[in-house]
Each structure stands twice: as C-alpha cells, then as structure tokens.
Design an enzyme around this catalytic site. Structure first.
Site, PDB file in Angstrom:
ATOM      1  N   LYS A 139       0.886  -1.168   0.000  1.00 19.85           N
ATOM      2  CA  LYS A 139       0.000   0.000   0.000  1.00 19.85           C
ATOM      3  C   LYS A 139       0.925   1.219   0.000  1.00 19.85           C
ATOM      4  O   LYS A 139       1.288   1.745   1.058  1.00 19.85           O
ATOM      5  CB  LYS A 139      -0.906  -0.056   1.238  1.00 19.85           C
ATOM      6  CG  LYS A 139      -2.155   0.782   1.111  1.00 19.85           C
ATOM      7  CD  LYS A 139      -3.165   0.417   2.171  1.00 19.85           C
ATOM      8  CE  LYS A 139      -4.249   1.462   2.296  1.00 19.85           C
ATOM      9  NZ  LYS A 139      -5.091   1.651   1.134  1.00 19.85           N
TER      10      LYS A 139
HETATM   11  C1  LIG Z   1      -6.079  -0.720  -3.916  1.00 18.93           C
HETATM   12  C2  LIG Z   1      -6.828  -1.258  -2.760  1.00 18.93           C
HETATM   13  N1  LIG Z   1      -7.369  -2.491  -2.826  1.00 18.93           N
HETATM   14  C3  LIG Z   1      -8.063  -3.020  -1.809  1.00 18.93           C
HETATM   15  C4  LIG Z   1      -8.280  -2.326  -0.645  1.00 18.93           C
HETATM   16  C5  LIG Z   1      -9.041  -2.932   0.476  1.00 18.93           C
HETATM   17  O1  LIG Z   1      -8.200  -3.252   1.528  1.00 18.93           O
HETATM   18  P1  LIG Z   1      -8.665  -3.180   3.061  1.00 18.93           P
HETATM   19  O2  LIG Z   1      -9.871  -4.037   3.161  1.00 18.93           O
HETATM   20  O3  LIG Z   1      -7.515  -3.728   3.811  1.00 18.93           O
HETATM   21  O4  LIG Z   1      -8.946  -1.770   3.355  1.00 18.93           O
HETATM   22  C6  LIG Z   1      -7.746  -1.040  -0.527  1.00 18.93           C
HETATM   23  C7  LIG Z   1      -7.926  -0.247   0.696  1.00 18.93           C
HETATM   24  O5  LIG Z   1      -7.072  -0.269   1.553  1.00 18.93           O
HETATM   25  C8  LIG Z   1      -7.010  -0.496  -1.599  1.00 18.93           C
HETATM   26  O6  LIG Z   1      -6.496   0.735  -1.526  1.00 18.93           O
END
Ligand SMILES: Cc1ncc(COP(=O)(O)O)c(C=O)c1O
Length: 317
Positions: free
Chosen positions: A157
C-alpha cells in the site's frame, strides 16, 4: 478540511493546523511513502479499532518492500493511535498512518532521506455513500489496467502506486459511475480503485486470485472468514470480466467502503443487493460493532488512558 483537533507527528501530538511538512518533502515529489487506512468503531464497550495489528503489520510489510525503515515500533504506533483518538474525543473515525521520505536529499536514491511518520484520525462516513451501501453502486470497468507486478508491487500500500487508482477513479466518475473496477495486465478482474471484488454465482463466491495484482485486503480477509462461518464457499481464482456481468451478485470490500453491493456494471444490471451480499454485510456490521463474540478478537479497544481513574471510581475510596 479541519476534521479533528490533533495529529500525531513523529512522536508528538500537534494541533491539526500545525501538522506541516516542507515543500521539498521527497514523498511529495516521488510518492515515496507507504500508508494504511483503518477504521475505529463505536461499540458497547467503547471505541475499538478494527483489526489494528493486522493493518500495522501490513504497513510494516509495505515499508519493507520499499526499503522504508519505520522509526517507531508497531506497538508505539498502536498506542499513539489510541491516544490520538482519545485526545480528539472521537467515538468512531478513519485512521491514516503514513510513513514517508521527508525533507533531506532530492533525487531518486531515497535511502539517505529521513523517514517521517504521521497518524491522522477524522470522522469519515460511508465512502461510497449511505445509499450505495444500502442499494448498491454503479461500477465501470476501467480502461486503465491495475499496475502489473513487473512494474510495481501491488501487494504494497504505497503512495505513488495510487496514481493508478486515481486514473481509474476519475475515468469512472467522469463517465457517471460510482466506482471503477480494474483488470490486471492479463485481462482478469483485479480490484476496485480502493476495494477488493467478490462475485457470487449459484451460491458460491469467487474473488480474484492473489496473483491478479490485488492488495491483500483486510476487509476481504474478514469477509472470507464470515462467509466460511456462514457455510458459503469462497474460491480465489482468476475471474473474467464477463463473469461480472453474469453474476447473481457482486460486492466490493475495503476499509473506507466497508461492504458495498454493486447493482450495475458497465450498464449490465445486477439489481438490488442479493441474499448472500446482505447476509455477509449484516454479519460484518455486527462484527465491527462488537455484537458478535466470535469476532471480538478483531477489535482493539481504545480504552481509557493508562493510569487514568475510571469515571465511576472518582470520589469513591
Ligand atoms: C487498492 C486497494 N485495494 C483493496 C483495498 C481494500 O483493503 P482493506 O480491506 O484492507 O482496506 C484497498 C484499501 O485499503 C485499496 O487501496
């Protein structure tokens, strides 16, 4: 935007308006940072951060993948977040920890530039709207592909990587949709601009395989656990674009968006939220509100300040 009073910055709590950085901050120019999106919810036992340690562990992994040495331990950041929520008097909030290359040396070799860590919290409602959460959103498959793992690290991330999401998000918004779904570089379904994707067909759920350039979503992990507990099979495999159109139900998951049904994709109607989506959504909301014993381990209660005297004991001895 002044949504809270205080921000945690490199070990100190400062006023919201004093949380400033230099214009030559490395990350501002090159996207050299990693971050998390976390939520804290109000429960009967007080405010609780949802899967706090899992999010911090992912922050650490993202940092390692981009050679960022976190100058604080995860436990220190966890305590700082609790303190910040208390200082801001928030019962529920969104939490944004970010570790980034700060002010020091410019140029693409980043390792001599100091790492700064900031944690911000603020109240944030349903990311894709209350209406979307109840009746479903309209999604568009983006012309932009999700970054491939031979150019970036989709599992991290990382700040700069979000330009990819921004292209898709803006394209879908300008075309009148609520959210974008990106395909990976092979043409398989990957994920939303900030959410994971789940497809329901004939009582079974499929979700894109980890090799489809996805972020390992923590909401997605929770939903997989909930589905298993409800006796619903979830398979991680390659998902085709056509499967989205022919699905009985599609929903998205993410910390900001939570669990959101999709009612239309590329003008193929899927209709009002289906049975499985609703069952999973219901249980997810019960879990985050601390209403289900079996998921209490997901909640990190903020509690009262260490050493503070609980209100009910004040004046008694
Ligand atoms: C690109 C992306 N995919 C998926 C997610 C979903 O992840 P999470 O459930 O950990 O927030 C996020 C958000 O964090 C994201 O930015």
């Amino acid at each position: 935007m002044n949504e809270a009073d205080f921000i945690w910055m490199n070990g100190e709590i400062v006023r919201w308006e004093d949380a400033r950085i230099h214009v030559l901050t490395h990350a501002l120019h090159y996207g050299s940072g990693v971050f998390e999106g976390i939520r804290a919810y109000e429960t009967e036992r007080g405010t609780a951060v949802f899967r706090h340690q899992d999010h911090l562990a992912r922050l650490q992994r993202s940092a390692e993948l981009y050679y960022v040495d976190l100058p604080f331990t995860l436990e220190k950041m966890r305590e700082a977040t609790h303190e910040l929520i208390r200082r801001n008097n928030l019962r529920s909030c969104y939490i944004r920890p970010i570790a980034f290359r700060g002010y020091g040396e410019m140029g693409l070799f980043p390792l001599n530039t100091p790492v700064e860590v900031v944690i911000a919290v603020w109240p944030w409602g349903a990311y894709l709207g209350e209406e979307g959460q109840r009746h479903g959103i309209r999604a568009k498959v983006a012309s932009w592909r999700r970054m491939s793992s031979d150019s970036f690290i989709p599992e991290a991330k990382a700040c700069g990587q979000y330009l990819n999401s921004i292209l898709a998000k803006v394209e879908s918004a300008k075309a009148g949709y609520d959210e974008a779904i990106l395909l990976d570089h092979h043409g398989h379904v990957s994920e939303g601009s900030g959410e994971n994707v789940f497809v329901v067909r004939d009582g079974k759920i499929a979700t894109p395989h980890p090799t489809s350039s996805i972020l390992d979503g923590i909401t997605a992990r929770s939903v997989k656990q909930i589905a298993a507990d409800l006796g619903i099979e979830v398979v991680e495999r390659h998902v085709s674009r056509g499967e989205l159109y022919q699905a009985d139900e599609v929903f998205l998951t993410g910390t900001a968006a939570e669990v959101v049904p999709v009612r239309e994709i590329d003008d193929h109607p899927l209709g009002e939220p289906g049975e499985l989506t609703q069952a999973i959504q219901k249980r997810f909301f019960e879990a985050i509100q601390g209403k289900r014993e079996e998921y209490l381990e997901w909640l990190d209660f903020v509690g009262v300040e260490e050493g503070a005297v609980p209100q009910e004991q004040v004046g008694t001895a």
